[in-house]
Design a protein around this motif. Structure first.
Motif, PDB file in Angstrom:
ATOM      1  N   TYR A  21       0.832  -1.200   0.000  1.00 39.50           N
ATOM      2  CA  TYR A  21       0.000   0.000   0.000  1.00 39.50           C
ATOM      3  C   TYR A  21       0.869   1.253   0.000  1.00 39.50           C
ATOM      4  O   TYR A  21       0.418   2.333  -0.341  1.00 39.50           O
ATOM      5  CB  TYR A  21      -0.916   0.052   1.218  1.00 39.50           C
ATOM      6  N   MET A  22       2.097   1.122   0.461  1.00 41.96           N
ATOM      7  CA  MET A  22       3.029   2.248   0.448  1.00 41.96           C
ATOM      8  C   MET A  22       3.760   2.312  -0.898  1.00 41.96           C
ATOM      9  O   MET A  22       3.891   3.383  -1.493  1.00 41.96           O
ATOM     10  CB  MET A  22       4.036   2.092   1.603  1.00 41.96           C
ATOM     11  N   ILE A  23       4.216   1.163  -1.369  1.00 46.32           N
ATOM     12  CA  ILE A  23       5.044   1.160  -2.577  1.00 46.32           C
ATOM     13  C   ILE A  23       4.253   1.650  -3.793  1.00 46.32           C
ATOM     14  O   ILE A  23       4.749   2.449  -4.584  1.00 46.32           O
ATOM     15  CB  ILE A  23       5.603  -0.259  -2.837  1.00 46.32           C
ATOM     16  N   LEU A  24       3.015   1.182  -3.938  1.00 48.20           N
ATOM     17  CA  LEU A  24       2.276   1.485  -5.164  1.00 48.20           C
ATOM     18  C   LEU A  24       2.026   2.987  -5.369  1.00 48.20           C
ATOM     19  O   LEU A  24       2.348   3.506  -6.433  1.00 48.20           O
ATOM     20  CB  LEU A  24       0.981   0.679  -5.220  1.00 48.20           C
ATOM     21  N   PRO A  25       1.483   3.724  -4.381  1.00 46.17           N
ATOM     22  CA  PRO A  25       1.309   5.163  -4.621  1.00 46.17           C
ATOM     23  C   PRO A  25       2.636   5.902  -4.784  1.00 46.17           C
ATOM     24  O   PRO A  25       2.730   6.827  -5.592  1.00 46.17           O
ATOM     25  CB  PRO A  25       0.557   5.666  -3.390  1.00 46.17           C
ATOM     26  N   LEU A  26       3.663   5.463  -4.033  1.00 49.08           N
ATOM     27  CA  LEU A  26       4.971   6.108  -4.178  1.00 49.08           C
ATOM     28  C   LEU A  26       5.488   5.943  -5.594  1.00 49.08           C
ATOM     29  O   LEU A  26       5.943   6.889  -6.233  1.00 49.08           O
ATOM     30  CB  LEU A  26       5.974   5.493  -3.197  1.00 49.08           C
ATOM     31  N   TYR A  27       5.375   4.723  -6.088  1.00 51.58           N
ATOM     32  CA  TYR A  27       5.835   4.442  -7.452  1.00 51.58           C
ATOM     33  C   TYR A  27       5.108   5.347  -8.451  1.00 51.58           C
ATOM     34  O   TYR A  27       5.736   5.938  -9.328  1.00 51.58           O
ATOM     35  CB  TYR A  27       5.598   2.969  -7.786  1.00 51.58           C
ATOM     36  N   SER A  28       3.776   5.448  -8.283  1.00 54.03           N
ATOM     37  CA  SER A  28       3.010   6.233  -9.261  1.00 54.03           C
ATOM     38  C   SER A  28       3.438   7.691  -9.269  1.00 54.03           C
ATOM     39  O   SER A  28       3.419   8.327 -10.317  1.00 54.03           O
ATOM     40  CB  SER A  28       1.522   6.161  -8.956  1.00 54.03           C
ATOM     41  N   THR A  29       3.809   8.242  -8.105  1.00 55.55           N
ATOM     42  CA  THR A  29       4.247   9.642  -8.128  1.00 55.55           C
ATOM     43  C   THR A  29       5.671   9.753  -8.658  1.00 55.55           C
ATOM     44  O   THR A  29       5.968  10.655  -9.426  1.00 55.55           O
ATOM     45  CB  THR A  29       4.215  10.295  -6.731  1.00 55.55           C
ATOM     46  N   ILE A  30       6.537   8.851  -8.234  1.00 54.92           N
ATOM     47  CA  ILE A  30       7.943   8.982  -8.642  1.00 54.92           C
ATOM     48  C   ILE A  30       8.076   8.819 -10.152  1.00 54.92           C
ATOM     49  O   ILE A  30       8.837   9.525 -10.796  1.00 54.92           O
ATOM     50  CB  ILE A  30       8.820   7.946  -7.900  1.00 54.92           C
ATOM     51  N   VAL A  31       7.276   7.905 -10.712  1.00 52.25           N
ATOM     52  CA  VAL A  31       7.414   7.629 -12.139  1.00 52.25           C
ATOM     53  C   VAL A  31       6.972   8.831 -12.976  1.00 52.25           C
ATOM     54  O   VAL A  31       7.385   8.997 -14.113  1.00 52.25           O
ATOM     55  CB  VAL A  31       6.650   6.343 -12.508  1.00 52.25           C
ATOM     56  N   LYS A  32       6.147   9.690 -12.374  1.00 51.88           N
ATOM     57  CA  LYS A  32       5.655  10.852 -13.113  1.00 51.88           C
ATOM     58  C   LYS A  32       6.626  12.023 -13.074  1.00 51.88           C
ATOM     59  O   LYS A  32       6.446  13.008 -13.800  1.00 51.88           O
ATOM     60  CB  LYS A  32       4.310  11.295 -12.527  1.00 51.88           C
ATOM     61  N   ILE A  33       7.641  11.945 -12.184  1.00 52.25           N
ATOM     62  CA  ILE A  33       8.573  13.077 -12.076  1.00 52.25           C
ATOM     63  C   ILE A  33       9.344  13.235 -13.389  1.00 52.25           C
ATOM     64  O   ILE A  33       9.906  12.267 -13.903  1.00 52.25           O
ATOM     65  CB  ILE A  33       9.560  12.851 -10.911  1.00 52.25           C
ATOM     66  N   ASP A  34       9.338  14.447 -13.897  1.00 52.94           N
ATOM     67  CA  ASP A  34       9.977  14.718 -15.181  1.00 52.94           C
ATOM     68  C   ASP A  34      11.496  14.613 -15.040  1.00 52.94           C
ATOM     69  O   ASP A  34      12.097  15.304 -14.222  1.00 52.94           O
ATOM     70  CB  ASP A  34       9.577  16.115 -15.648  1.00 52.94           C
ATOM     71  N   ASN A  35      12.082  13.746 -15.841  1.00 52.46           N
ATOM     72  CA  ASN A  35      13.523  13.521 -15.729  1.00 52.46           C
ATOM     73  C   ASN A  35      14.320  14.796 -16.046  1.00 52.46           C
ATOM     74  O   ASN A  35      15.420  14.999 -15.553  1.00 52.46           O
ATOM     75  CB  ASN A  35      13.929  12.393 -16.684  1.00 52.46           C
ATOM     76  N   ARG A  36      13.729  15.681 -16.868  1.00 50.04           N
ATOM     77  CA  ARG A  36      14.433  16.904 -17.243  1.00 50.04           C
ATOM     78  C   ARG A  36      14.689  17.794 -16.035  1.00 50.04           C
ATOM     79  O   ARG A  36      15.664  18.518 -15.972  1.00 50.04           O
ATOM     80  CB  ARG A  36      13.628  17.649 -18.309  1.00 50.04           C
TER      81      ARG A  36
END
Lengths: 675, 274
Positions: free
Chosen positions: B153-168
């Motif tokens: 329950y912690m990993i899934l929402p964290l993943y969804s936000t981190i993956v959206k962070i713009d690499n630029r």
């Protein structure tokens, strides 16, 4: 840094999967204990498919999951379209309603729904079985709907509204445009919402545990009661199969999605349409199959011409056919083919009493102990028996008729009798220490002592030890008992009822007070165990008797069942398995010799003379004892006087302040804008 | 024209939710404020609650500690998953989801088999010569159970936000002279705050109300609020007190999620739903 991160990730995945590995390995074990691998076998899988009860429970779970998912997918998608078009303010309200079951702890949702069903169904509509299949379905739909809504809403927001307008410009009716355009666009949201709803519903334990009635039980709820009794490895086999199934499903879904993504990239325009169309058709077919299957299952549920008899009994308290015993219920159903027995178990008189008192269920036969029978008679919870239907009552020994708890013998027929003593492990416990109930307070065995987990027996033990009357209503004496029990807490390993079996058998604990029959069963499994009755201090002598509660619906069938169990041959066969003493002396002839002669089961007359019965305690005293015991168990202190008022004020403040604060903020902003 | 009509579609849903979520909470309040025997209005149940404050406090502590441990363990995992290739990401995401679909009762029971005095871990410790340790029936075991059950329950929402962070953004920070720690502290962490708050709520809420984990892995001293409610309903013969306690638990959870939402930003979709 990165490497450390990777290593941690791998460790975390191992951590997540270790318990599952344990369960999967246990499913191939020949022995019963999960922690001791005795040999490799596929036997548990065969046993699983030969167990109709387990398969029926799995079927129940699937039925509820399929029906609730189908309903919430359709209903939720329609609702999402509606909510999407609401004015922002109303939409916010609708969404906060959606969020209630999401943020509320499961236990609160379960409690609130069960109270609603009991209150509305039981108190207002006067329905007897207000907790049934449909209430369980309603509960599952209620917590599944938000998953669908919250997955579909974002897709609706992402959709280009011009698409729908275009469809209508081209001559679609609104409904056509929904099916041709909107549905198409939001399909991924519907599918993922549906999958979530399905898995949540299939695995839900907490909410179902509170809402479920007697006649329709799902697998997780049953597993909860299984985990108290020694759990059979075929459950692990089922776990393994489900694990494989879900794993394969998820992997294929992943692969399909990956392939679809790839194709989308390659040929954007042409390939999309057929793929989606196929996908849509597949979804439609799956949905149709699910609904149809659900209906078929629903119809194939027990037919109405057969009588369903709900029997509610102690755990491990009827012969079930294992270990070469007679399967009593099967034998009964064979003799009376039009009666189907629905069997459920409880672990203490108090649990059974609460379940009946809370209402919302149908129970036809129940087997409480003496003091509880007296209390239930006092509270008009039992029906008078028609002894014309129970001719076998004549076999019952005279000394077990007209007992104190039922002086005119109108309500009960004795089922078993027995004693409460101390079960201990001779390999670890010094015989010199086995002097009486104080063994349960012996610091030498700290962490290896279990205590019985129901208020009456626990207080009884303290009363024997302190030399009080076990039927005392003196609050000072009860308080002293509570203190004595609190004193015991530091040396205890845990409070147990049915869980005692596995704990004592694998020597996790060494000393426990328990009932003679169950102790005998455990002694058969582990030869180091011995049973001791504190003859000097006194011990409880109890009778469990069959009664018909007032929520009964099939009284005649219930009497047939009681009569059947009083047959000496049946009673003897039953005692072979449950290892208690039968109130029918003729039954001894049909029992295994070593049991009929066992002193644990049938102690000497002079020993028996020392034992005392628990008698009726007024409801107020029972509740007082129960709350004292709660205090002992939960380190609870005395209640305050004005706490409630303060609490209400705090709650009100919490509910009122934020909106007021927001309102003020808005006004200030408005004022600023004007300036 | 069409819009007005389709609004009606939401009516049955709102009615359903009112009937089966809001009204039941009203019934709970009704039970909490009435006497079991007479059915009259009383504050006794609420007054009696002060006795359960220590238990409530203890439950909050356990849940918070578990949520923080989940965050510490889950963040690196989520970060790691978010920085794999898409195909691997999907597969790992599935591996995190999978345990959530399996019976949590049996998985907790497997921990009992691992941790108990005669269990697998202790037998292993004895075998290598360290000797058995008290593992089960300690506060640590309860926290372990919570962390294990709610880590996804912690990993899934964290993943969804981190993956959206713009690499630029990260590249920009590096170009402007940030070292790895600074980039993380100034760019990645602030941007993953919403995920962190959703994750903490999603672990805290089930952890604070659990009863199975503390019953199986806890000892006589680890009694949580969920245990008490379960006992009151299932064997304490006191539904009214149980209702009062549920009410308090509910208010507590709503306050906590309210605070978390305030920090996590007003996302209408409520972050990520698992």
């Amino acid at each position: 840094m990165k490497r450390a991160n990777r290593i941690l990730t791998v460790i975390m995945f191992i951590f997540l999967y270790i318990p599952m590995a344990v369960l999967i390995v246990a499913s191939f074990n020949t022995g019963k204990d999960m922690t001791r691998f005795e040999g490799f076998t596929f036997g548990q899988y065969a046993a699983l498919f030969r167990d109709p009860d387990l398969l029926r429970l799995l079927g129940n779970s699937l039925l509820i999951a399929i029906l609730s998912t189908a309903f919430s997918v359709v209903f939720g998608t329609v609702a999402a379209v509606g909510v999407h078009n609401l004015k922002p303010r109303l939409r916010k309200i609708a969404l906060s309603l959606t969020n209630i079951p999401m943020t509320n702890p499961d236990i609160v949702t379960g409690v609130s729904l069960s109270l609603l069903f009991i209150f509305v169904g039981g108190s207002l509509l006067g329905q007897r079985e207000s907790l049934n299949f449909f209430t369980l379905l309603i509960a599952h739909i209620t917590f599944s709907l938000p998953y669908v809504i919250l997955n579909v809403m974002p897709k609706l927001q992402q959709m280009n509204p011009a698409l729908q307008d275009a469809a209508m410009d081209l001559g679609c009716t609104p409904i056509q445009s929904f099916f041709k355009v909107t549905l198409h666009e939001i399909m991924p949201g519907i599918v993922s919402g549906g999958i979530m709803a399905f898995t949540m519903s299939l695995d839900d334990f907490v909410i179902s545990y509170f809402v479920t009635g007697m006649d329709f039980v799902t697998l997780p709820v049953e597993i909860y009661t299984y985990t108290k009794k020694p759990i059979h490895p075929k459950i692990y086999a089922m776990f393994t199969l489900l694990f494989l199934l879900i794993f394969v499903l998820m992997v294929t879904m992943n692969l399909l999605q990956l392939r679809a993504d790839k194709r989308k990239k390659e040929t954007r325009v042409k390939a999309v349409k057929p793929a989606v169309r196929i996908f849509r058709r597949v979804c439609a077919v799956v949905l149709a199959v699910c609904v149809l299957g659900g209906c078929v299952l629903l119809i194939s549920q027990p037919k109405s011409q057969t009588v369903t008899l709900n029997v509610y009994n102690w755990g491990m308290n009827i012969a079930d056919g294992t270990d070469d015993t007679l399967d009593i219920i099967a034998a009964f159903e064979e003799k009376y083919p039009n009666i189907r027995v629905q069997y459920a178990t409880y672990e203490s008189n108090e649990v059974m009493y609460s379940k009946l008192k809370n209402g919302g269920i149908t129970v036809d036969v129940v087997i409480p102990s003496d003091y509880m029978i007296a209390r239930m008679i006092d509270e008009d919870m039992l029906l008078e028996l028609n002894f014309d239907n129970i001719p076998n009552f004549s076999y019952v020994d005279e000394e077990f008729k007209y007992n104190d708890f039922d002086p005119e013998n109108k309500y009960s027929v004795p089922y078993t009798w027995g004693t409460v003593g101390i079960l201990y492990n001779t390999a670890y416990v010094d015989e010199a220490d086995v002097t009486g109930w104080e063994l349960l307070w012996n610091e030498k065995y700290t962490g290896k002592i279990l205590m019985i987990d129901n208020s009456r027996d626990a207080f009884g033990i303290a009363q024997y030890l302190l030399g009080y009357d076990v039927n005392t209503t003196d609050k000072a004496e009860l308080q002293a008992c509570a203190e004595k029990l609190a004193e015991q807490k530091p040396v205890l390993q845990q409070y147990v009822m049915d869980q005692i079996y596995s704990i004592m058998q694998n020597e996790e604990a060494w000393i426990a007070p328990y009932y003679a029959g169950d102790s005998m069963l455990m002694m058969e499994e582990n030869e180091n165990l011995a049973f001791y009755l504190p003859e000097d201090q006194g011990f409880n002598l109890f009778i469990d008797a069959m009664c018909i509660p007032n929520c009964c619906r099939e009284k005649e069938a219930a009497e047939l069942f009681i009569n059947f169990l009083c047959d000496p041959e049946i009673s003897g066969a039953n005692m072979d398995y449950i290892c208690y003493a039968s109130p029918i002396s003729e039954a001894k002839e049909y029992m295994e010799e070593y049991l009929a002669e066992s002193e644990v089961i049938y102690p000497d007359a002079e020993v028996l003379a020392v034992g005392t019965n628990y008698q009726f305690l007024p409801g107020e005293i029972s509740r007082h004892v129960e709350s004292l015991f709660m205090g002992v168990r939960g380190s609870v202190s005395e209640g305050g006087d004005n706490f409630g008022l303060v609490l209400i004020l705090v709650i009100a403040a919490v509910l009122v302040i934020p909106p007021v604060f927001r309102l003020i903020k808005r006004q200030v902003k408005k004022a600023k804008k004007k300036v | 024209m069409k819009k007005n009509k389709s609004v009606l579609l939401s009516a049955p849903y709102i009615l359903w939710m009112l009937l089966f979520t809001l009204i039941p909470l009203g019934v709970v309040a009704y039970y909490a404020l009435t006497d079991a025997a007479t059915g009259e209005f009383t504050l006794d149940n609420l007054n009696a609650l002060s006795a359960y404050l220590p238990v409530l406090w203890e439950s909050i502590c356990y849940a918070l500690i578990s949520a923080l441990i989940c965050l510490l363990l889950g963040y690196p995992v989520a970060y790691c998953i978010a920085h794999c290739t898409t195909a691997v990401q999907k597969f790992l995401y599935m591996l995190v989801m999978l345990p959530m679909c399996m019976s949590f009762l049996l998985r907790t029971l497997a921990w009992v088999g691992l941790l108990q005095d005669t269990g697998l871990i202790n037998r292993f410790l004895e075998w290598i010569g360290i000797g058995a340790m008290p593992l089960i029936r300690t506060p640590g075991a309860v926290i372990l159970g919570m962390v294990y059950n709610y880590l996804p329950y912690m990993i899934l929402p964290l993943y969804s936000t981190i993956v959206k962070i713009d690499n630029r953004l990260i590249e920009a920070a590096e170009d402007l002279g940030c070292n790895a720690v600074q980039t993380f502290g100034r760019v990645v962490l602030p941007l993953s705050m919403p995920g962190i708050f959703t994750g903490i709520t999603m672990v805290f809420v089930p952890a604070v109300s659990t009863f199975y984990i503390s019953q199986k892995l806890g000892g006589t001293e680890t009694v949580l609020i969920g245990d008490v409610i379960e006992r009151l309903f299932k064997q304490g013969q006191n539904q009214n007190l149980g209702a009062a306690l549920s009410l308090v638990l509910m208010v507590l959870v709503f306050v906590c999620t309210g605070i978390m939402n305030r920090f996590g930003g007003d996302d209408e979709e409520g972050g990520v739903i698992v």
